[in-house]
Design a protein around this motif. Structure first.
Motif, mmCIF file in Angstrom:
data_model
loop_
_atom_site.group_PDB
_atom_site.id
_atom_site.type_symbol
_atom_site.label_atom_id
_atom_site.label_comp_id
_atom_site.label_asym_id
_atom_site.label_seq_id
_atom_site.Cartn_x
_atom_site.Cartn_y
_atom_site.Cartn_z
ATOM 1 N N HIS A 126 1.556 16.458 -0.224
ATOM 2 C CA HIS A 126 0.389 15.777 0.418
ATOM 3 C C HIS A 126 -0.548 15.950 -0.876
ATOM 4 C CE1 HIS A 126 -3.169 14.996 2.209
ATOM 5 N NE2 HIS A 126 -2.434 13.872 2.853
ATOM 6 N N PRO A 166 -2.570 -0.615 -0.781
ATOM 7 C CA PRO A 166 -2.264 0.135 0.275
ATOM 8 C C PRO A 166 -0.927 -0.082 0.715
ATOM 9 C CG PRO A 166 -4.303 -1.266 0.419
ATOM 10 C CD PRO A 166 -3.806 -1.156 -0.896
ATOM 11 N N ASN A 167 -0.259 0.797 1.392
ATOM 12 C CA ASN A 167 0.954 0.779 2.011
ATOM 13 C C ASN A 167 2.157 0.363 0.776
ATOM 14 O OD1 ASN A 167 0.310 1.270 4.818
ATOM 15 N ND2 ASN A 167 -0.786 -0.632 4.597
ATOM 16 N N TRP A 180 1.669 5.488 -0.840
ATOM 17 C CA TRP A 180 0.398 5.378 -0.402
ATOM 18 C C TRP A 180 -0.169 5.877 0.990
ATOM 19 C CZ3 TRP A 180 -2.816 2.851 2.762
ATOM 20 C CH2 TRP A 180 -4.170 2.584 2.575
ATOM 21 N N LEU A 181 -0.858 6.743 1.209
ATOM 22 C CA LEU A 181 -1.169 7.110 2.562
ATOM 23 C C LEU A 181 -2.522 6.540 3.030
ATOM 24 C CD1 LEU A 181 0.235 10.647 2.897
ATOM 25 C CD2 LEU A 181 1.199 8.485 3.851
ATOM 26 N N GLY A 182 -3.423 6.595 1.980
ATOM 27 C CA GLY A 182 -4.809 6.094 2.158
ATOM 28 C C GLY A 182 -5.560 5.962 0.717
ATOM 29 N N PRO A 183 -6.599 5.243 0.679
ATOM 30 C CA PRO A 183 -7.169 5.005 -0.630
ATOM 31 C C PRO A 183 -7.222 6.388 -1.567
ATOM 32 C CG PRO A 183 -8.686 4.650 0.883
ATOM 33 C CD PRO A 183 -7.509 5.080 1.971
ATOM 34 N N GLU A 200 -5.079 9.103 -1.011
ATOM 35 C CA GLU A 200 -4.267 10.021 -0.325
ATOM 36 C C GLU A 200 -2.554 9.609 -0.517
ATOM 37 O OE1 GLU A 200 -5.482 10.389 3.668
ATOM 38 O OE2 GLU A 200 -3.857 11.921 4.170
ATOM 39 N N THR A 239 4.869 -1.623 16.871
ATOM 40 C CA THR A 239 4.375 -3.166 16.879
ATOM 41 C C THR A 239 4.349 -3.816 15.516
ATOM 42 O OG1 THR A 239 2.264 -2.131 16.716
ATOM 43 C CG2 THR A 239 3.000 -2.627 18.809
ATOM 44 N N LEU A 240 5.025 -2.970 14.440
ATOM 45 C CA LEU A 240 5.138 -3.592 13.113
ATOM 46 C C LEU A 240 5.972 -4.927 13.072
ATOM 47 C CD1 LEU A 240 5.123 -0.596 10.813
ATOM 48 C CD2 LEU A 240 3.046 -1.866 11.424
ATOM 49 N N ALA A 277 4.609 2.149 5.781
ATOM 50 C CA ALA A 277 3.573 1.848 7.119
ATOM 51 C C ALA A 277 3.667 3.161 7.692
ATOM 52 C CB ALA A 277 4.155 0.752 7.657
ATOM 53 N N GLN A 278 2.385 3.592 7.783
ATOM 54 C CA GLN A 278 2.163 4.492 9.094
ATOM 55 C C GLN A 278 1.723 4.041 10.182
ATOM 56 O OE1 GLN A 278 -0.531 7.579 6.752
ATOM 57 N NE2 GLN A 278 -0.658 5.798 5.860
ATOM 58 N N THR A 279 2.566 4.472 11.190
ATOM 59 C CA THR A 279 2.290 3.798 12.469
ATOM 60 C C THR A 279 2.576 4.844 13.826
ATOM 61 O OG1 THR A 279 2.636 1.710 13.816
ATOM 62 C CG2 THR A 279 4.453 2.679 12.913
ATOM 63 N N VAL A 280 2.041 4.256 14.895
ATOM 64 C CA VAL A 280 2.441 4.953 16.060
ATOM 65 C C VAL A 280 4.052 4.630 16.560
ATOM 66 C CG1 VAL A 280 1.792 5.416 18.490
ATOM 67 C CG2 VAL A 280 0.209 5.325 16.473
ATOM 68 N N ASN A 322 3.429 9.909 15.702
ATOM 69 C CA ASN A 322 3.001 9.382 14.337
ATOM 70 C C ASN A 322 4.282 9.427 13.259
ATOM 71 O OD1 ASN A 322 0.358 10.542 15.156
ATOM 72 N ND2 ASN A 322 -0.239 8.853 13.821
ATOM 73 N N TRP A 358 -7.896 -1.680 4.854
ATOM 74 C CA TRP A 358 -6.597 -1.361 4.018
ATOM 75 C C TRP A 358 -5.372 -1.906 4.297
ATOM 76 C CZ3 TRP A 358 -10.945 1.969 4.879
ATOM 77 C CH2 TRP A 358 -11.664 2.141 3.834
ATOM 78 N N ARG A 408 -3.318 -4.503 12.571
ATOM 79 C CA ARG A 408 -2.488 -3.704 13.219
ATOM 80 C C ARG A 408 -3.037 -3.488 14.722
ATOM 81 N NH1 ARG A 408 0.256 0.390 10.339
ATOM 82 N NH2 ARG A 408 0.681 -0.391 8.233
ATOM 83 N N GLU A 465 -3.129 1.712 17.469
ATOM 84 C CA GLU A 465 -3.085 2.714 16.323
ATOM 85 C C GLU A 465 -4.361 3.086 16.139
ATOM 86 O OE1 GLU A 465 -1.433 0.997 12.876
ATOM 87 O OE2 GLU A 465 0.550 0.558 13.730
ATOM 88 N N GLY A 522 -3.924 6.212 13.654
ATOM 89 C CA GLY A 522 -2.323 6.091 13.862
ATOM 90 C C GLY A 522 -1.751 5.382 12.356
ATOM 91 N N GLY A 523 -2.633 5.312 11.434
ATOM 92 C CA GLY A 523 -2.233 4.685 10.199
ATOM 93 C C GLY A 523 -2.927 5.420 8.930
ATOM 94 N N CYS A 524 -3.793 4.826 8.231
ATOM 95 C CA CYS A 524 -4.401 5.018 7.167
ATOM 96 C C CYS A 524 -5.370 6.319 7.290
ATOM 97 C CB CYS A 524 -4.861 4.257 5.923
ATOM 98 S SG CYS A 524 -6.131 3.396 6.832
ATOM 99 N N ARG A 536 -8.727 6.049 8.171
ATOM 100 C CA ARG A 536 -9.776 5.695 7.596
ATOM 101 C C ARG A 536 -10.768 5.169 8.785
ATOM 102 N NH1 ARG A 536 -9.014 8.610 2.994
ATOM 103 N NH2 ARG A 536 -6.845 8.912 3.993
#
Lengths: 207, 98
Positions: free
Chosen positions: A41, A67-68, A80-83, A85, A143-144, A157-160, A165, B8, B12, B16, B61-63, B65
């Motif tokens: 990380h 992003p993503n 990519w996890l965040g701007p 991260e 739900t993606l 994509a990070q999602t629930v 997670n 970002w 969604r 999330e 649940g995502g980035c 932020r």
């Protein structure tokens, strides 16, 4: 030192294999664990040119800033996890070397590097045929929009997913089959595996 | 269920996200100089408008932020989404201008 143990160790032992494996009754969905990968990380400033160039030199590819999205370098995949991260996923074999070169790259910089390898595992879903049954299985957990047109290889994509997670990583394998890697926390791996096993029985045959 | 456009990650599902209450509440520069009433006002009192409301959401649940959303509390329509530190256009709405 004791051998490391995958969170899906019991599933692997029950199946008599080195790592957990599963094929749905109709054969449309395959599943296996990719244990012991390197999960590093990394956080740092995306507008710091020195940080970006040194990490790029260490990984063999630039950090993805969109992003993503993901990038692939000699060291492995970068997500990519965040701007500010990212995650670096590397093969189980070269873990120590990659971590070492990353440590060197960010030494003394305003950055953070954490080895999360023991805390995560990867469950790989492989869809036979057009991959639709495998995508339907994943659609019932999140739900993606998983259609390859909207979520092609090179994205993440990070999602629930099924209440936990999960990071999804779509790809196409050497046999042109659609597949998706699910990065999940160690303590949720067993839950997710059993959820997928049970769900896979219901999506065979495309329905 | 809301479809929330993360600045970002794009649109969604609400599941999330975590809600963070009213946006643009500035901590008083000198808390010690405040009376009990003013302090309580800062801590507890929130707008409850019928219409546009500026609020904080986190894409937990995502980035992961935090960002701001201007949402209509009657129609649930999301009127604007903007990052922390941005003003998000004109100053109308529940939270007031930052």
């Amino acid at each position: 030192m004791a051998e490391p143990q995958s969170p899906l160790h019991d599933v692997a032992v029950a199946g008599g294999a080195a790592a957990a494996e599963f094929v749905s009754p109709g054969g449309a969905v395959r599943m296996c664990e990719l244990p012991f990968l390197g999960h590093f990380h990394l956080r740092g400033a995306p507008d710091d040119a020195k940080f970006l160039s040194q990490v790029k030199a260490a990984l063999g590819c630039a950090l993805p800033l969109t992003p993503n999205t993901t990038a692939a370098g000699e060291a492995g995949g970068v997500l990519w996890l965040g701007p500010d991260e990212w995650w670096i996923l590397t093969a189980a074999g070269g873990r120590a070397e990659v971590l070492q070169s990353l440590e060197k790259a960010v030494a003394g910089m305003f950055a953070s590097l954490i080895d999360q390898s023991p805390g995560h595992t990867v469950i790989r879903i492989i869809g036979e045929g057009d991959g639709e049954p495998a995508r339907n299985l994943l659609r019932s957990g999140c739900t993606l929009d998983l259609h390859p047109e909207h979520f092609p290889p090179g994205r993440c994509a990070q999602t629930v997913f099924a209440k936990t997670n999960v990071t999804l990583l779509p790809a196409e394998d050497e046999k042109n089959r659609w597949r998706c890697d699910l990065v999940v926390r160690r303590s949720f791996a067993d839950h997710l595996w059993r959820w997928l096993e049970e769900g896979a029985a219901g999506v065979d045959g495309g329905g | 269920m809301l479809l929330i456009p993360c600045p970002w990650c794009g649109p969604r599902d609400q599941s999330e996200f975590s809600y963070g209450g009213q946006a643009h509440i500035v901590r008083p520069a000198e808390p010690a100089a405040l009376g009990d009433g003013e302090w309580a006002d800062y801590l507890f009192m929130r707008d409850n408008p019928m219409g546009a409301h500026r609020e904080q959401w986190c894409h937990s649940g995502g980035c992961r932020r935090w960002f701001n959303v201007k949402r209509d509390t009657v129609t649930y329509r999301i009127l604007a989404v903007y990052k922390i530190g941005e003003s998000g256009g004109e100053g109308e709405g529940g939270g007031g201008a930052p």
